[in-house]
Design a protein around this motif. Structure first.
Motif, PDB file in Angstrom:
ATOM      1  N   GLN A  18      -2.837   5.878  -5.963  1.00  0.00           N
ATOM      2  CA  GLN A  18      -2.733   5.399  -5.025  1.00  0.00           C
ATOM      3  C   GLN A  18      -3.180   3.773  -5.212  1.00  0.00           C
ATOM      4  OE1 GLN A  18      -2.591   6.617  -1.587  1.00  0.00           O
ATOM      5  NE2 GLN A  18      -2.569   4.274  -1.295  1.00  0.00           N
ATOM      6  N   THR A  78       0.790  -1.356  -0.016  1.00  0.00           N
ATOM      7  CA  THR A  78      -0.067  -0.048   0.058  1.00  0.00           C
ATOM      8  C   THR A  78       0.882   1.153  -0.140  1.00  0.00           C
ATOM      9  OG1 THR A  78      -1.861  -1.037   1.153  1.00  0.00           O
ATOM     10  CG2 THR A  78      -1.531   1.414   1.454  1.00  0.00           C
ATOM     11  N   THR A 107      -3.997   0.869  -2.765  1.00  0.00           N
ATOM     12  CA  THR A 107      -4.387   0.230  -1.372  1.00  0.00           C
ATOM     13  C   THR A 107      -4.601  -1.175  -1.518  1.00  0.00           C
ATOM     14  OG1 THR A 107      -5.191   2.299  -0.595  1.00  0.00           O
ATOM     15  CG2 THR A 107      -5.930   0.769   0.692  1.00  0.00           C
TER      16      THR A 107
END
Length: 115
Positions: A110, A90, A112
């Motif tokens: 991003q 992450t 995650t």
């Protein structure tokens, strides 16, 4: 001048896969060393993988065997295939281009990974 735009990030469960793309503009792409970096909260930005104009690659030990970097010079795009993702993967992932002693960065995407 090179502009970089990353895409492909998102939320995935542990063990899953994602493919990141970095689209580059500018004439330097074909000669540039391209790299993927990541930065987790509270940590320094680190190299994940890099690929030269000739296709030579290197990887961080933590991703060897799970991630694959590739490039398509005809499309001015570099990819990062990420398999067997772990929660510790992450981070915000950034694309970097290095050519003629200059460097350019994308704004990041991003990733995650939930456990």
């Amino acid at each position: 001048q090179v502009q970089l735009v990353e895409s492909g990030g998102g939320l995935v469960q542990a063990g899953g896969s994602l493919r990141l793309s970095c689209a580059a503009s500018g004439s330097e792409f074909s000669i540039a060393v391209m790299g993927w970096y990541r930065q987790a909260p509270g940590k320094q930005r680190e190299l994940v993988a890099a690929i030269t104009s000739g296709g030579s690659t290197n990887y961080a030990d933590s991703v060897k065997g799970r991630f694959t970097i590739s490039r398509d010079n005809a499309k001015n795009t570099v990819y990062l295939q990420m398999n067997s993702l772990k929660p510790e993967d992450t981070a915000v992932y950034y694309c970097r281009a290095l050519a003629r002693g200059r460097q350019w960065w994308g704004s990041g995407t991003q990733v995650t990974v939930s456990s």
